[in-house]
Design a protein around this motif. Sequence first.
Motif, PDB file in Angstrom:
ATOM      1  N   GLN A   1     114.605 -10.673  12.820  1.00 58.11           N
ATOM      2  CA  GLN A   1     115.187 -10.089  11.611  1.00 58.11           C
ATOM      3  C   GLN A   1     116.687 -10.005  11.828  1.00 58.11           C
ATOM      4  OE1 GLN A   1     113.108  -6.387  11.130  1.00 58.11           O
ATOM      5  NE2 GLN A   1     111.238  -7.374  10.405  1.00 58.11           N
ATOM      6  N   SER A   2     117.436  -9.593  10.808  1.00 59.28           N
ATOM      7  CA  SER A   2     118.893  -9.620  10.907  1.00 59.28           C
ATOM      8  C   SER A   2     119.440  -8.736  12.019  1.00 59.28           C
ATOM      9  CB  SER A   2     119.521  -9.209   9.581  1.00 59.28           C
ATOM     10  OG  SER A   2     119.172  -7.863   9.279  1.00 59.28           O
ATOM     11  N   ASN A   3     118.760  -7.626  12.317  1.00 64.31           N
ATOM     12  CA  ASN A   3     119.271  -6.743  13.363  1.00 64.31           C
ATOM     13  C   ASN A   3     118.313  -6.575  14.539  1.00 64.31           C
ATOM     14  OD1 ASN A   3     117.348  -5.184  12.028  1.00 64.31           O
ATOM     15  ND2 ASN A   3     118.472  -3.294  12.360  1.00 64.31           N
ATOM     16  N   LYS A   4     117.238  -7.371  14.603  1.00 60.25           N
ATOM     17  CA  LYS A   4     116.310  -7.220  15.723  1.00 60.25           C
ATOM     18  C   LYS A   4     115.507  -8.480  16.001  1.00 60.25           C
ATOM     19  CE  LYS A   4     113.862  -3.836  13.785  1.00 60.25           C
ATOM     20  NZ  LYS A   4     112.826  -2.821  13.549  1.00 60.25           N
ATOM     21  N   ILE A   5     115.039  -8.563  17.249  1.00 61.67           N
ATOM     22  CA  ILE A   5     114.118  -9.600  17.701  1.00 61.67           C
ATOM     23  C   ILE A   5     112.809  -8.882  18.030  1.00 61.67           C
ATOM     24  CG2 ILE A   5     113.635 -11.355  19.441  1.00 61.67           C
ATOM     25  CD1 ILE A   5     116.665 -11.488  19.956  1.00 61.67           C
TER      26      ILE A   5
ATOM     27  N   LYS B   1     119.822 -14.381  14.682  1.00 60.76           N
ATOM     28  CA  LYS B   1     119.391 -15.420  13.742  1.00 60.76           C
ATOM     29  C   LYS B   1     118.473 -16.393  14.454  1.00 60.76           C
ATOM     30  CE  LYS B   1     123.994 -15.676  11.723  1.00 60.76           C
ATOM     31  NZ  LYS B   1     125.137 -16.562  11.570  1.00 60.76           N
ATOM     32  N   GLU B   2     117.344 -16.700  13.826  1.00 61.06           N
ATOM     33  CA  GLU B   2     116.443 -17.714  14.359  1.00 61.06           C
ATOM     34  C   GLU B   2     116.835 -19.057  13.769  1.00 61.06           C
ATOM     35  OE1 GLU B   2     111.710 -18.859  14.662  1.00 61.06           O
ATOM     36  OE2 GLU B   2     112.312 -17.006  13.691  1.00 61.06           O
ATOM     37  N   LYS B   3     117.052 -20.039  14.635  1.00 57.81           N
ATOM     38  CA  LYS B   3     117.409 -21.384  14.196  1.00 57.81           C
ATOM     39  C   LYS B   3     116.559 -22.376  14.977  1.00 57.81           C
ATOM     40  CE  LYS B   3     122.146 -20.436  12.849  1.00 57.81           C
ATOM     41  NZ  LYS B   3     123.531 -20.848  12.924  1.00 57.81           N
ATOM     42  N   GLY B   4     115.437 -22.743  14.396  1.00 59.83           N
ATOM     43  CA  GLY B   4     114.561 -23.718  15.044  1.00 59.83           C
ATOM     44  C   GLY B   4     113.962 -23.190  16.330  1.00 59.83           C
ATOM     45  N   LYS B   5     114.329 -23.815  17.443  1.00 61.96           N
ATOM     46  CA  LYS B   5     113.754 -23.470  18.740  1.00 61.96           C
ATOM     47  C   LYS B   5     114.582 -22.443  19.517  1.00 61.96           C
ATOM     48  CE  LYS B   5     110.375 -26.511  18.833  1.00 61.96           C
ATOM     49  NZ  LYS B   5     108.994 -26.197  18.976  1.00 61.96           N
ATOM     50  N   TYR B   6     115.563 -21.815  18.879  1.00 57.60           N
ATOM     51  CA  TYR B   6     116.357 -20.812  19.589  1.00 57.60           C
ATOM     52  C   TYR B   6     116.745 -19.668  18.653  1.00 57.60           C
ATOM     53  CZ  TYR B   6     120.509 -23.055  17.555  1.00 57.60           C
ATOM     54  OH  TYR B   6     121.431 -23.573  16.695  1.00 57.60           O
ATOM     55  N   VAL B   7     117.128 -18.560  19.283  1.00 61.21           N
ATOM     56  CA  VAL B   7     117.637 -17.397  18.555  1.00 61.21           C
ATOM     57  C   VAL B   7     119.106 -17.256  18.915  1.00 61.21           C
ATOM     58  CG1 VAL B   7     117.491 -14.896  18.275  1.00 61.21           C
ATOM     59  CG2 VAL B   7     115.404 -16.233  18.575  1.00 61.21           C
ATOM     60  N   MET B   8     119.942 -17.168  17.894  1.00 65.90           N
ATOM     61  CA  MET B   8     121.382 -17.000  18.087  1.00 65.90           C
ATOM     62  C   MET B   8     121.694 -15.512  18.062  1.00 65.90           C
ATOM     63  SD  MET B   8     123.973 -18.939  18.448  1.00 65.90           S
ATOM     64  CE  MET B   8     125.719 -18.814  18.461  1.00 65.90           C
ATOM     65  N   ILE B   9     122.389 -15.030  19.089  1.00 67.59           N
ATOM     66  CA  ILE B   9     122.792 -13.634  19.177  1.00 67.59           C
ATOM     67  C   ILE B   9     124.313 -13.595  19.098  1.00 67.59           C
ATOM     68  CG2 ILE B   9     122.736 -11.533  20.574  1.00 67.59           C
ATOM     69  CD1 ILE B   9     120.278 -12.769  22.009  1.00 67.59           C
ATOM     70  N   GLU B  10     124.839 -12.948  18.063  1.00 68.33           N
ATOM     71  CA  GLU B  10     126.286 -12.830  17.876  1.00 68.33           C
ATOM     72  C   GLU B  10     126.659 -11.352  17.891  1.00 68.33           C
ATOM     73  OE1 GLU B  10     126.936 -14.745  14.139  1.00 68.33           O
ATOM     74  OE2 GLU B  10     126.811 -16.748  15.012  1.00 68.33           O
ATOM     75  N   VAL B  11     127.609 -10.998  18.760  1.00 66.64           N
ATOM     76  CA  VAL B  11     127.996  -9.597  18.930  1.00 66.64           C
ATOM     77  C   VAL B  11     129.503  -9.470  18.791  1.00 66.64           C
ATOM     78  CG1 VAL B  11     128.120  -7.715  20.607  1.00 66.64           C
ATOM     79  CG2 VAL B  11     126.037  -9.050  20.409  1.00 66.64           C
TER      80      VAL B  11
ATOM     81  N   ALA C   1     128.836 -14.682  21.797  1.00 59.28           N
ATOM     82  CA  ALA C   1     127.638 -15.277  21.209  1.00 59.28           C
ATOM     83  C   ALA C   1     126.832 -15.968  22.297  1.00 59.28           C
ATOM     84  CB  ALA C   1     128.013 -16.275  20.122  1.00 59.28           C
ATOM     85  N   ALA C   2     125.510 -16.027  22.070  1.00 60.04           N
ATOM     86  CA  ALA C   2     124.620 -16.693  23.022  1.00 60.04           C
ATOM     87  C   ALA C   2     123.426 -17.253  22.276  1.00 60.04           C
ATOM     88  CB  ALA C   2     124.164 -15.714  24.095  1.00 60.04           C
ATOM     89  N   LYS C   3     122.830 -18.284  22.861  1.00 62.56           N
ATOM     90  CA  LYS C   3     121.588 -18.861  22.332  1.00 62.56           C
ATOM     91  C   LYS C   3     120.479 -18.530  23.314  1.00 62.56           C
ATOM     92  CE  LYS C   3     123.571 -22.901  20.096  1.00 62.56           C
ATOM     93  NZ  LYS C   3     123.632 -24.366  20.111  1.00 62.56           N
ATOM     94  N   TRP C   4     119.416 -17.936  22.799  1.00 55.41           N
ATOM     95  CA  TRP C   4     118.234 -17.675  23.603  1.00 55.41           C
ATOM     96  C   TRP C   4     117.194 -18.694  23.178  1.00 55.41           C
ATOM     97  CZ3 TRP C   4     113.702 -14.331  22.178  1.00 55.41           C
ATOM     98  CH2 TRP C   4     112.802 -14.232  23.236  1.00 55.41           C
ATOM     99  N   ILE C   5     116.874 -19.623  24.073  1.00 51.14           N
ATOM    100  CA  ILE C   5     115.949 -20.707  23.759  1.00 51.14           C
ATOM    101  C   ILE C   5     114.520 -20.183  23.849  1.00 51.14           C
ATOM    102  CG2 ILE C   5     115.133 -22.993  24.425  1.00 51.14           C
ATOM    103  CD1 ILE C   5     117.977 -23.476  25.557  1.00 51.14           C
ATOM    104  N   ILE C   6     113.764 -20.424  22.788  1.00 50.70           N
ATOM    105  CA  ILE C   6     112.365 -19.997  22.740  1.00 50.70           C
ATOM    106  C   ILE C   6     111.528 -21.106  23.357  1.00 50.70           C
ATOM    107  CG2 ILE C   6     110.484 -19.223  21.274  1.00 50.70           C
ATOM    108  CD1 ILE C   6     112.681 -18.670  19.119  1.00 50.70           C
ATOM    109  N   THR C   7     111.032 -20.850  24.551  1.00 52.26           N
ATOM    110  CA  THR C   7     110.210 -21.852  25.245  1.00 52.26           C
ATOM    111  C   THR C   7     108.744 -21.597  24.926  1.00 52.26           C
ATOM    112  OG1 THR C   7     110.027 -20.488  27.211  1.00 52.26           O
ATOM    113  CG2 THR C   7     111.880 -22.020  27.126  1.00 52.26           C
TER     114      THR C   7
END
Length: 157
Positions: free
Chosen positions: A81-85, A126-136, A145-151
Amino acid sequence: MEKRALYLRKNNKQHKFSGFTLIECLLALLVLSIICLLFSASIKNAVVVTSRLKNEREKEWQIFIIQLESEVKSCHYEKTQSNKIILTNTKNNKKVWIEHKLGKIVKVENGGYQPLLTEVKQAIFKEKGKYVMIEVTFENDVYAAAKWIITGDHKHE
């Protein structure tokens, strides 16, 4: 110091002029130069402090990313969601989420929460395909900012 008067005679009239002595002028210039030196030194010091604070925020961000990966190691990804994973703990099948709350990014689990990152002005997930983008954005306006790859290990099947 005693004021000295300068008398000028012109057309047999006396005029009295008050003025500063040379020593008084030199003393005033000395005080003014000391004030200017202190002011310039404080400005240089402020620049150094600002850069160190920025470096400190970058270190905190790197530690947060490592800690986040460790915290979600035993979880399956559900949604963003916009403010949580939102995640599910594989050990007890309970919901776990990472969220921006009250100026912090926290891990909420079993009714309690654990702060992971503090002094956060804004956080967007933000969820974008196979990863979640975290912007602070931190309170001192440093952006990270970081990308957390969903494996397959993280994805809920």
